[in-house]
Design an enzyme around this catalytic site. Structure first.
Site, short mmCIF file in Angstrom:
data_model
loop_
_atom_site.label_atom_id
_atom_site.label_comp_id
_atom_site.label_asym_id
_atom_site.label_seq_id
_atom_site.Cartn_x
_atom_site.Cartn_y
_atom_site.Cartn_z
N GLU A 1 8.22 46.42 -77.91
CA GLU A 1 9.42 46.57 -77.08
C GLU A 1 10.54 45.69 -77.61
O GLU A 1 11.71 46.07 -77.60
CB GLU A 1 9.09 46.21 -75.63
CG GLU A 1 10.21 46.49 -74.63
CD GLU A 1 11.09 45.29 -74.34
OE1 GLU A 1 12.05 45.43 -73.57
OE2 GLU A 1 10.83 44.19 -74.90
N ASP B 1 3.99 43.02 -76.58
CA ASP B 1 4.44 42.18 -77.70
C ASP B 1 5.26 41.00 -77.22
O ASP B 1 5.71 40.94 -76.08
CB ASP B 1 5.26 43.01 -78.68
CG ASP B 1 6.50 43.63 -78.03
OD1 ASP B 1 6.36 44.20 -76.93
OD2 ASP B 1 7.59 43.55 -78.62
#
Length: 432
Positions: A199, A104
């Site tokens: 994350e 991400d």
């Protein structure tokens, strides 16, 4: 959906910048651009993991590529965590290793429709990211840029992140995996590849299935300049400060009104002015008031507490509570309430139990011709929680700089060195 990256090559001539398309790129860069072209920006308003379905799209793309390499043991779970195993090919007892990276990008800066630029042989001058918006990247605001003079740099057009925070590590791990699959003659132990979603939102370790990663040691590959090695990080807590006031008519408020907003300001003013994110560096801790909402009746503040040493970390938590009690002595019991929740701890206490994983990383960098830079992380990584979940997991550099910013950049040569370091780690453990 998957969008093809737009690559613009930047060359300098008489202080002008020219853009040429179609230049051949190195394998790790081609791989990175493919992954970064997929908009996987985290979404804080979504309570499911992944918060962006494109993160699963990227996981499925990675699964396809791993299987094309000949890696059959690949799984994507219900939360889009990808687990892949490269079996040991040696009769020797070699510790199983795991390499982690996240898919991400941060929720605060746009992560889609990225327009990449390649600065060939950076010459130390300003990099014009966007002429129309007059957005520039220079060494005055980013001193580390000077270290990359002569390197080829990937940058954006100043309107989005680059995506290197997270995806550079993914590309580097994948490129190392490809090399291992193509060179079966080189002995290695069991290797696990783990790519995580969200994350940046803190979900990577909340939903991770450690039973699927039977590794003894791990390494995250995330951020950091060339040669950076991290095995220390902040102890972190979040404090919620609630202030209760008393609203009355302003014309008749003497001795009765308690303005919670002004009371909250008094609380902030009692914290050390030189212990904030803007005034600290290195191993210095801080208090960080990140938001405040409220009215005369009540006010709420969030305060981040950060410190490397456990004793001073505990002192900071105590100080917030004592500040509340001090003000309660003036405004009345219950006017200030502080609730503190630990967020994560310094991985050093877990990693230092196994000094060989640090020494192997140092040797891997020496063999790659990279000078090791051991720095504390002024934040956290997946490896922090993973270390406390049973796999000691320091971080090695991916090369990303200025992460979570439209001025994010990465050196092509540093990405290649990261791949070499990953392979060296695998080799050194196999030699032991």
């Amino acid at each position: 959906m998957h969008r093809n990256a737009v690559l613009v090559v930047v060359k300098r001539q008489q202080d002008m910048i020219y853009f040429n398309r179609g230049e051949d790129m190195r394998p790790v860069v081609n791989r990175f651009l493919k992954y970064a072209s997929i908009d996987t920006q985290g979404n804080e308003s979504v309570l499911t993991c992944p918060s962006n379905e494109n993160q699963r799209f990227l996981a499925e793309l990675l699964k396809d590529e791993l299987e094309e390499m000949g890696i059959c043991d690949v799984e994507i779970d219900e939360n889009s965590f990808l687990y892949a195993r490269i079996p040991s090919n040696t009769p020797k007892e070699v510790p199983a290793l795991a390499f982690f990276a996240h898919m991400d990008t941060c929720p605060d800066v746009p992560g889609g429709n990225i327009r990449y630029q390649l600065v060939k042989g950076y010459d130390g001058k300003d990099i014009v990211l966007n002429r129309g918006l007059d957005i520039r990247l220079n060494s005055m605001e980013c001193p580390v840029l000077r270290k990359y003079i002569g390197d080829d740099l990937l940058v954006t057009d100043g309107t989005t992140v680059l995506g290197a925070e997270g995806k550079a590590g993914v590309a580097e791990i994948m490129e190392a995996a490809k090399w291992l699959c193509e060179h079966s003659e080189e002995e290695h132990g069991e290797i696990w590849l783990v790519f995580t979603p969200d994350e940046e939102l803190g979900y990577s370790t909340e939903y991770i299935n450690m039973e699927k990663i039977p590794a003894k040691f791990g390494y995250t590959v995330d951020e950091g300049e060339r040669g950076e090695l991290n095995y220390e990080n902040f102890n972190a807590a979040t404090a919620t400060v609630t202030v209760k006031g008393n609203s009355t008519h302003p014309g008749h408020a003497k001795a009765t009104m308690k303005n919670a907003v002004m009371m909250a300001n008094e609380f902030i003013n009692l914290l050390p002015k030189n212990e904030t994110p803007a005034t600290t560096e290195g191993y210095e801790g801080y208090y960080h008031i990140s938001d405040m909402t409220g009215s005369i009746d009540s006010c709420h503040m969030t305060c981040s507490i950060r410190d490397f040493e456990k004793s001073s970390y505990e002192y900071r938590k105590t100080r917030l509570k004592e500040t509340a009690e001090f003000l309660n002595g003036y405004y009345g019991a219950g006017s200030f309430k502080v609730e503190i929740e630990d967020y994560y701890f310094n991985m050093r206490e877990k990693v230092e139990e196994f000094p060989e994983i640090i020494e192997v990383a140092r040797e891997a960098m020496r063999r790659a011709g990279v000078e090791t830079q051991e720095k504390p992380i002024r934040g956290g990584t997946d490896g922090v929680t993973i270390s406390f979940m049973g796999i000691p997991c320091p971080n090695i550099f991916s090369g990303c700089q200025n992460g979570q910013s439209v001025k994010e950049f990465i050196s092509v040569q540093t990405m290649e060195k990261a791949v070499e370091v990953i392979l060296n780690i695998v080799r050194i453990f196999a030699e032991k």
